[in-house]
Design a protein around this motif. Structure first.
Motif, PDB file in Angstrom:
ATOM      1  N   LEU A  71      10.971 -11.565  11.562  1.00 18.65           N
ATOM      2  CA  LEU A  71       9.748 -10.787  11.707  1.00 18.65           C
ATOM      3  C   LEU A  71       8.509 -11.680  11.716  1.00 18.65           C
ATOM      4  O   LEU A  71       7.590 -11.464  12.509  1.00 18.65           O
ATOM      5  CB  LEU A  71       9.654  -9.767  10.561  1.00 18.65           C
ATOM      6  CG  LEU A  71       8.352  -8.971  10.452  1.00 18.65           C
ATOM      7  CD1 LEU A  71       8.150  -8.089  11.677  1.00 18.65           C
ATOM      8  CD2 LEU A  71       8.356  -8.124   9.178  1.00 18.65           C
ATOM      9  N   VAL A 125      11.745   0.789  15.952  1.00 23.50           N
ATOM     10  CA  VAL A 125      11.502  -0.625  15.669  1.00 23.50           C
ATOM     11  C   VAL A 125      12.190  -0.914  14.331  1.00 23.50           C
ATOM     12  O   VAL A 125      11.624  -0.660  13.267  1.00 23.50           O
ATOM     13  CB  VAL A 125      10.004  -0.934  15.585  1.00 23.50           C
ATOM     14  CG1 VAL A 125       9.768  -2.423  15.344  1.00 23.50           C
ATOM     15  CG2 VAL A 125       9.289  -0.480  16.861  1.00 23.50           C
ATOM     16  N   LEU A 180       7.815 -13.081  15.104  1.00 24.10           N
ATOM     17  CA  LEU A 180       7.424 -12.094  16.112  1.00 24.10           C
ATOM     18  C   LEU A 180       5.978 -11.645  15.977  1.00 24.10           C
ATOM     19  O   LEU A 180       5.324 -11.336  16.983  1.00 24.10           O
ATOM     20  CB  LEU A 180       8.345 -10.881  16.029  1.00 24.10           C
ATOM     21  CG  LEU A 180       9.809 -11.126  16.405  1.00 24.10           C
ATOM     22  CD1 LEU A 180      10.658  -9.944  15.975  1.00 24.10           C
ATOM     23  CD2 LEU A 180       9.941 -11.362  17.908  1.00 24.10           C
ATOM     24  N   VAL A 181       5.460 -11.571  14.748  1.00 30.93           N
ATOM     25  CA  VAL A 181       4.110 -11.043  14.563  1.00 30.93           C
ATOM     26  C   VAL A 181       3.069 -12.145  14.440  1.00 30.93           C
ATOM     27  O   VAL A 181       1.877 -11.859  14.259  1.00 30.93           O
ATOM     28  CB  VAL A 181       4.048 -10.116  13.328  1.00 30.93           C
ATOM     29  CG1 VAL A 181       4.971  -8.927  13.524  1.00 30.93           C
ATOM     30  CG2 VAL A 181       4.392 -10.870  12.045  1.00 30.93           C
ATOM     31  N   LEU A 188       5.309  -5.167  19.487  1.00 28.51           N
ATOM     32  CA  LEU A 188       5.351  -6.174  18.428  1.00 28.51           C
ATOM     33  C   LEU A 188       3.960  -6.711  18.109  1.00 28.51           C
ATOM     34  O   LEU A 188       3.641  -6.994  16.949  1.00 28.51           O
ATOM     35  CB  LEU A 188       6.278  -7.316  18.840  1.00 28.51           C
ATOM     36  CG  LEU A 188       7.768  -6.947  18.901  1.00 28.51           C
ATOM     37  CD1 LEU A 188       8.547  -8.044  19.612  1.00 28.51           C
ATOM     38  CD2 LEU A 188       8.322  -6.716  17.499  1.00 28.51           C
ATOM     39  N   VAL A 221      13.771  -8.399  12.821  1.00 26.15           N
ATOM     40  CA  VAL A 221      13.672  -7.210  13.671  1.00 26.15           C
ATOM     41  C   VAL A 221      14.893  -7.183  14.577  1.00 26.15           C
ATOM     42  O   VAL A 221      15.285  -8.208  15.145  1.00 26.15           O
ATOM     43  CB  VAL A 221      12.386  -7.213  14.513  1.00 26.15           C
ATOM     44  CG1 VAL A 221      12.344  -5.996  15.437  1.00 26.15           C
ATOM     45  CG2 VAL A 221      11.158  -7.217  13.610  1.00 26.15           C
TER      46      VAL A 221
END
Length: 204
Positions: free
Chosen positions: A153, A48, A156-157, A194, A59
């Motif tokens: 990032l 990752v 994505l999170v 993720l 990412v």
């Protein structure tokens, strides 16, 4: 709160709840081939890669070529099956990443592992998180990789961007996470990894 600075990302992997490499060695592979339900699984590892951009981390992903026999066209992390020569999931993830996108092991700062995942297609996958610093001179393997791209990032999170979908194929119902981003549809194992990454980065 989601921690996305380089320092906070590193700090998140110093705490509990992350599988480490303790106990790995030449015989570790033999101990990781079976599933909890008795299935024989193929151990695999993925990297990752968190890219330390000046404005905000991203990412890195690959899109698999359309002619591959399995998971063709899907978005994934670089990685693959663990071979006997690999001394750990980290070694396998770095080797596969070098082969697939030309990112050298020495360019990756390993941070830790996320939760191991078992797939319905017969794999036990060890996600390894690493940080990389631009510029990146990437060379995709034309046979396996159709595209290399990055996604912020923070996007994505963020749980607000996570979907949980259900589809029926051949009278079999499948449930999976999905994270759409522009024209990209990140789903399945990649999305679940993720989600786990987000859980780690939101820890107090």
């Amino acid at each position: 709160m989601i921690h996305t600075s380089s320092a906070s990302i590193r700090a998140a992997f110093d705490g509990p709840g992350i599988s480490g490499a303790a106990g790995d060695g030449p015989d570790w592979l033999a101990a990781n081939g079976g599933a909890g339900d008795g299935r024989e699984l193929t151990p695999a590892a993925v990297l990752v890669p968190i890219v330390r951009r000046d404005d905000a981390p991203t990412v890195l992903f690959t899109r698999r070529t359309d002619h591959l026999k399995s998971h063709s066209g899907q978005i994934s992390f670089p990685g693959g099956r663990i071979e006997e020569r690999d001394e750990s999931p980290e070694a396998a993830a770095l080797r596969e990443t070098g082969e697939e996108i030309g990112l050298a092991a020495g360019e990756v700062e390993l941070l830790g592992r996320l939760d191991m995942r078992e797939t319905g297609t017969g794999y036990r996958v060890f996600p390894v998180v690493g940080m990389v610093v631009p510029p990146l001179a990437l060379v995709p393997d034309a046979h396996e990789v159709a595209e290399i791209f990055e996604v912020p990032l923070a996007f994505l999170v963020d749980p607000a961007n996570h979907r949980f979908e259900t589809r029926v194929s051949g009278n079999v119902e499948r449930q999976f996470y999905a994270i759409p981003y522009g024209s990209y549809f990140i789903w399945g194992l990649t999305a679940r990894i993720l989600v786990n990454l987000g859980e780690v980065l939101r820890r107090p």
